[in-house]
Design a protein around this motif. Structure first.
Motif, mmCIF file in Angstrom:
data_model
loop_
_atom_site.group_PDB
_atom_site.id
_atom_site.type_symbol
_atom_site.label_atom_id
_atom_site.label_comp_id
_atom_site.label_asym_id
_atom_site.label_seq_id
_atom_site.Cartn_x
_atom_site.Cartn_y
_atom_site.Cartn_z
ATOM 1 N N LEU A 1 0.617 -1.124 -0.205
ATOM 2 C CA LEU A 1 0.167 -0.175 -0.244
ATOM 3 C C LEU A 1 0.787 1.237 -0.075
ATOM 4 O O LEU A 1 1.832 1.373 0.684
ATOM 5 N N LEU A 2 0.388 2.099 -0.884
ATOM 6 C CA LEU A 2 0.971 3.649 -0.761
ATOM 7 C C LEU A 2 0.083 4.693 -0.375
ATOM 8 O O LEU A 2 -1.101 4.487 -1.098
ATOM 9 N N MET A 3 0.363 5.412 0.596
ATOM 10 C CA MET A 3 -0.276 6.519 1.012
ATOM 11 C C MET A 3 0.155 7.839 0.852
ATOM 12 O O MET A 3 1.151 7.892 1.309
ATOM 13 N N ALA A 4 -0.571 8.699 0.005
ATOM 14 C CA ALA A 4 0.164 9.936 0.004
ATOM 15 C C ALA A 4 -0.766 10.919 0.635
ATOM 16 O O ALA A 4 -2.209 10.754 0.634
ATOM 17 N N GLN A 5 -0.114 12.105 1.281
ATOM 18 C CA GLN A 5 -1.173 12.896 2.222
ATOM 19 C C GLN A 5 -0.660 14.419 2.227
ATOM 20 O O GLN A 5 0.431 14.825 1.983
ATOM 21 N N ARG A 6 -1.750 15.365 2.835
ATOM 22 C CA ARG A 6 -1.646 16.811 3.215
ATOM 23 C C ARG A 6 -2.353 16.991 4.262
ATOM 24 O O ARG A 6 -3.244 16.022 4.478
ATOM 25 N N LEU A 7 -2.171 18.151 5.099
ATOM 26 C CA LEU A 7 -2.971 18.542 5.790
ATOM 27 C C LEU A 7 -3.784 19.829 5.528
ATOM 28 O O LEU A 7 -3.011 20.882 4.877
ATOM 29 N N VAL A 8 -5.056 19.979 5.578
ATOM 30 C CA VAL A 8 -5.957 21.012 5.343
ATOM 31 C C VAL A 8 -6.329 21.607 6.648
ATOM 32 O O VAL A 8 -6.687 20.766 7.363
ATOM 33 N N ARG A 9 -6.561 22.729 6.590
ATOM 34 C CA ARG A 9 -7.469 23.425 7.824
ATOM 35 C C ARG A 9 -8.932 23.424 7.550
ATOM 36 O O ARG A 9 -9.377 23.300 6.703
ATOM 37 N N ILE A 10 -9.229 23.019 8.815
ATOM 38 C CA ILE A 10 -10.838 22.772 9.073
ATOM 39 C C ILE A 10 -11.546 24.144 9.249
ATOM 40 O O ILE A 10 -11.315 24.959 10.059
ATOM 41 N N VAL A 11 -12.557 24.635 8.441
ATOM 42 C CA VAL A 11 -13.400 25.622 8.716
ATOM 43 C C VAL A 11 -14.093 25.603 10.079
ATOM 44 O O VAL A 11 -14.335 24.661 10.869
ATOM 45 N N CYS A 12 -13.773 26.772 10.911
ATOM 46 C CA CYS A 12 -14.220 26.951 12.363
ATOM 47 C C CYS A 12 -15.639 26.721 12.184
ATOM 48 O O CYS A 12 -16.493 27.394 11.653
ATOM 49 N N ASN A 13 -16.244 25.732 13.215
ATOM 50 C CA ASN A 13 -17.664 25.455 13.426
ATOM 51 C C ASN A 13 -18.409 26.553 13.756
ATOM 52 O O ASN A 13 -19.634 26.589 13.677
ATOM 53 N N ASP A 14 -17.819 27.560 14.741
ATOM 54 C CA ASP A 14 -18.647 28.437 15.365
ATOM 55 C C ASP A 14 -18.862 29.894 14.415
ATOM 56 O O ASP A 14 -19.615 30.613 14.819
ATOM 57 N N CYS A 15 -18.129 30.012 13.152
ATOM 58 C CA CYS A 15 -18.378 31.358 12.339
ATOM 59 C C CYS A 15 -18.508 30.885 11.019
ATOM 60 O O CYS A 15 -18.284 31.750 10.130
ATOM 61 N N LYS A 16 -18.822 29.527 10.741
ATOM 62 C CA LYS A 16 -18.982 29.158 9.305
ATOM 63 C C LYS A 16 -20.208 29.769 8.758
ATOM 64 O O LYS A 16 -21.480 29.615 9.282
ATOM 65 N N ILE A 17 -20.044 30.197 7.697
ATOM 66 C CA ILE A 17 -21.189 30.595 6.536
ATOM 67 C C ILE A 17 -20.890 29.846 5.305
ATOM 68 O O ILE A 17 -20.092 29.303 4.886
ATOM 69 N N SER A 18 -22.043 29.757 4.465
ATOM 70 C CA SER A 18 -22.063 29.165 3.348
ATOM 71 C C SER A 18 -21.823 30.204 2.133
ATOM 72 O O SER A 18 -22.638 31.423 2.298
ATOM 73 N N VAL A 19 -21.006 29.989 1.138
ATOM 74 C CA VAL A 19 -20.600 31.089 0.177
ATOM 75 C C VAL A 19 -20.543 30.310 -1.145
ATOM 76 O O VAL A 19 -20.134 29.152 -1.294
ATOM 77 N N PRO A 20 -20.861 30.801 -2.271
ATOM 78 C CA PRO A 20 -20.901 30.338 -3.571
ATOM 79 C C PRO A 20 -19.356 30.240 -3.954
ATOM 80 O O PRO A 20 -18.433 31.062 -3.680
ATOM 81 N N ILE A 21 -19.177 29.046 -4.669
ATOM 82 C CA ILE A 21 -17.754 28.886 -5.337
ATOM 83 C C ILE A 21 -17.581 29.460 -6.697
ATOM 84 O O ILE A 21 -18.790 29.185 -7.740
ATOM 85 N N SER A 22 -16.649 30.217 -6.816
ATOM 86 C CA SER A 22 -16.714 30.983 -8.254
ATOM 87 C C SER A 22 -16.416 29.991 -9.369
ATOM 88 O O SER A 22 -16.023 28.949 -9.432
ATOM 89 N N GLN A 23 -17.064 30.584 -10.558
ATOM 90 C CA GLN A 23 -17.002 29.675 -11.898
ATOM 91 C C GLN A 23 -15.569 29.385 -12.246
ATOM 92 O O GLN A 23 -15.279 28.243 -12.899
ATOM 93 N N THR A 24 -14.590 30.580 -12.096
ATOM 94 C CA THR A 24 -13.344 30.332 -12.355
ATOM 95 C C THR A 24 -12.575 29.223 -11.758
ATOM 96 O O THR A 24 -11.993 28.588 -12.334
ATOM 97 N N ILE A 25 -12.904 29.193 -10.312
ATOM 98 C CA ILE A 25 -12.126 28.326 -9.355
ATOM 99 C C ILE A 25 -12.781 26.812 -9.813
ATOM 100 O O ILE A 25 -12.073 25.877 -9.900
ATOM 101 N N LYS A 26 -13.935 26.782 -9.985
ATOM 102 C CA LYS A 26 -14.607 25.610 -10.351
ATOM 103 C C LYS A 26 -13.874 25.076 -11.673
ATOM 104 O O LYS A 26 -13.834 23.761 -11.813
#
Length: 569
Positions: A440-465
């Motif tokens: 087995l081979l596993m590659a990984q990185r660490l991403v920061r998790i969105v704060c649960n206390d101040c999160k809001i939903s925002v649209p993702i731009s078409q450019t980034i998509k």
């Protein structure tokens, strides 16, 4: 916890949350590791901590509170002094009229309940909380860092300290001792991984690395720099009078809340004076589960299936700071039972693991990974962990160990899972040996998790998509499938006091797992390039790190920008 072991066993079995065999196995492992059965059950992912807390609370006929999800006001937390909260493991978290609601590890501790009642002159309502919940809530006692240091300095740094030239006397000043202790204590509370003490032209800058990102915390007068560094050198047994050469050491530290940590110390001369970096290490193994690390359920199953094979090679790849060691330690925690002998050779030994034989390399006496690994093979091991495969000799010994009946775990510095195979070949390991042993081979990185206390939903731009879509298609994904997978919205943190106004709190792994099937083995033997191996992996259902990151965006855990930040490294 106020429950007898036999009652605890009956409670769990009657709940049908675990089987008798699972309990018996956990009981043996708990004795083996000198920890509680509940720690093993939670660590193995057999039962969630909150589920266990609710179950025990119901049995004891008291309510349960999850302190990790409870906001506590300053006026309430201060109703009980910090020293008492630490000693008696009790946290006040709400009040209603003359009723005070307190969280306790043992809600049947009548002495503590009476003590709180007399001190506060309020009626006390006890709740059950888990030990981890109590530990988390103790951070509410921490004042802002600047306020804490202002008090220390106001209480009196001796004027003689700022002009003293004797390093040993500098380090013995009471205020200097408090400054260093507070720096470490706050860093542990904030779950920082590193403390940077940097010498600038006219001041000393303190920075904490939190969730993989450095943050400026506080500055001190330049005159305090020699005193702070002298104190750290004494704690880590370094030479006080050596200021021209780099030095490395280690500190064992007990926080105000009773938590024991180790710190790896690096002192480096710079043009403005010595710089110190303290890496904060847990003194004992953190019992994460694969799910808590961020593995998707199907990926966690793949990992468990492969680590329980009797022999073979498992490699974790990624750059420095991507969480490879934490993943390996978590796997060792899952494998650490009475039936096996586990040995490691590391640089350095970052965490102490009960009943695991850990060896640290020392190049000055010619104890490198290859020599350490060669010695381990004479220690009758079942499972071997090698900190890193850096050269042909280490790679060859690791592969031969995997071929002769050992399970070998190690790391490699490559950008992705498929790239590990050409890397091993470049090091000089024979392709037929790699194909025969690699599981087995596993590659990984660490991403920061969105704060649960101040999160809001925002649209993702078409450019980034569009950018993400093109990247996934280039990796080999079907364009239609990619379009269907990309989310239109994502969570984003606005910033609050719980996340220090960063919008993020904590980190999670994103992974790609490449199981070595017969098709992959054939590609290894023919020395196929990484892109062909990746293509074969995708055909058998593998998910790339980028795709796994997009899935975590879809689940609301992180942001597209964060995924791009770590996958483009």
């Amino acid at each position: 916890m106020a429950i007898l072991s036999e009652d605890f066993k009956k409670l769990l079995l009657d709940s049908k949350l675990i089987t008798s065999d699972q309990y018996t196995s956990a009981e043996k492992t708990a004795a083996h590791l000198s920890c509680s059965i509940s720690e093993v059950l939670v660590g193995r992912g057999l039962i969630a901590e909150s589920t266990l807390g609710n179950l025990l609370a119901k049995h004891l006929n008291v309510p349960y509170v999850d302190l990790r999800k409870t906001e506590i006001r300053e006026d309430i937390i201060l109703l009980i002094p910090e020293e008492m909260a630490i000693e008696r493991r009790v946290i006040p978290f709400e009040k209603e009229g003359k009723n005070l609601f307190i969280a306790m590890e043992d809600p049947l501790d009548l002495e503590t309940i009476e003590f709180v009642r007399k001190r506060t002159e309020m009626s006390v309502v006890p709740y059950l909380a888990t030990p981890n919940g109590i530990k988390f809530a103790l951070r509410y006692y921490k004042r802002p860092l600047k306020e804490a240091f202002a008090r220390i300095i106001e209480e009196g740094i001796q004027k003689s300290t700022l002009t003293e030239t004797n390093a040993e006397k500098l380090a013995q000043d009471v205020s200097v001792i408090k400054i260093v202790d507070t720096l470490i204590d706050y860093a542990v509370t904030e779950e920082a991984s590193d403390i940077h003490i940097e010498a600038l032209t006219d001041q000393v800058l303190i920075r904490y690395r939190i969730d993989g990102v450095l943050h400026d915390m506080i500055t001190f007068a330049k005159a305090l720099q020699p005193a702070i560094i002298a104190r750290i050198k004494i704690l880590s047994d370094l030479k006080l009078d050596e200021t021209r050469l780099p030095q490395d050491g280690r500190i064992r530290f007990k926080t105000k809340s009773g938590e024991r940590v180790s710190l790896r110390v690096s002192v480096l001369p710079t043009a403005e004076g010595e710089k110190v970096v303290l890496r904060i290490l847990e003194s004992t193994l953190q019992r994460f589960t694969l799910t808590e690390l961020g593995f998707a359920p199907e990926d966690a199953t793949i990992v468990k299936n492969n680590i329980h094979r009797p022999h073979g090679l498992i490699l974790v790849t990624g750059p420095t700071g991507s969480g490879k060691t934490t993943t390996l330690y978590t796997v060792l925690g899952l494998l650490n039972t009475t039936e096996v002998n586990i040995s490691t050779v590391e640089d350095p030994v970052e965490n102490r693991i009960t009943r695991v034989n850990q060896t640290q390399i020392n190049p000055t006496i010619n104890l490198n990974f290859a020599e350490g690994l060669r010695a381990l093979l004479r220690q009758d091991p079942n499972i071997i962990m090698v900190g890193e495969i850096r050269d042909k000799e280490t790679g060859g010994i690791a592969v031969n160990a995997a071929m002769t009946g050992h399970l070998v775990l190690s790391t490699l510095h490559t950008n992705d899972a498929a790239g590990a195979i050409p890397r091993l070949i470049d090091l000089g390991v024979e392709p037929f040996l790699i194909s025969s042993t690699l599981n087995l081979l596993m590659a990984q990185r660490l991403v920061r998790i969105v704060c649960n206390d101040c999160k809001i939903s925002v649209p993702i731009s078409q450019t980034i998509k569009s950018e993400i879509k093109n990247m996934l298609v280039r990796q080999g994904y079907d364009e239609i499938a990619v379009r269907q997978s990309l989310p239109d919205h994502m969570n984003k943190g606005e910033g609050c006091n719980r996340c220090n106004y960063t919008g993020f709190k904590g980190r999670s792994g994103i992974y790609e797992l490449l199981e070595v099937t017969d098709k992959i083995r054939n590609l290894i033997v023919t020395k196929a390039i990484a892109s062909d191996i990746l293509k074969a992996g995708l055909a058998q259902g593998m998910r790339t790190m980028l795709f796994d990151g997009v899935m975590k965006v879809r689940q609301g855990k992180t942001t597209i920008e964060e995924v791009l930040r770590v996958t483009n490294e």
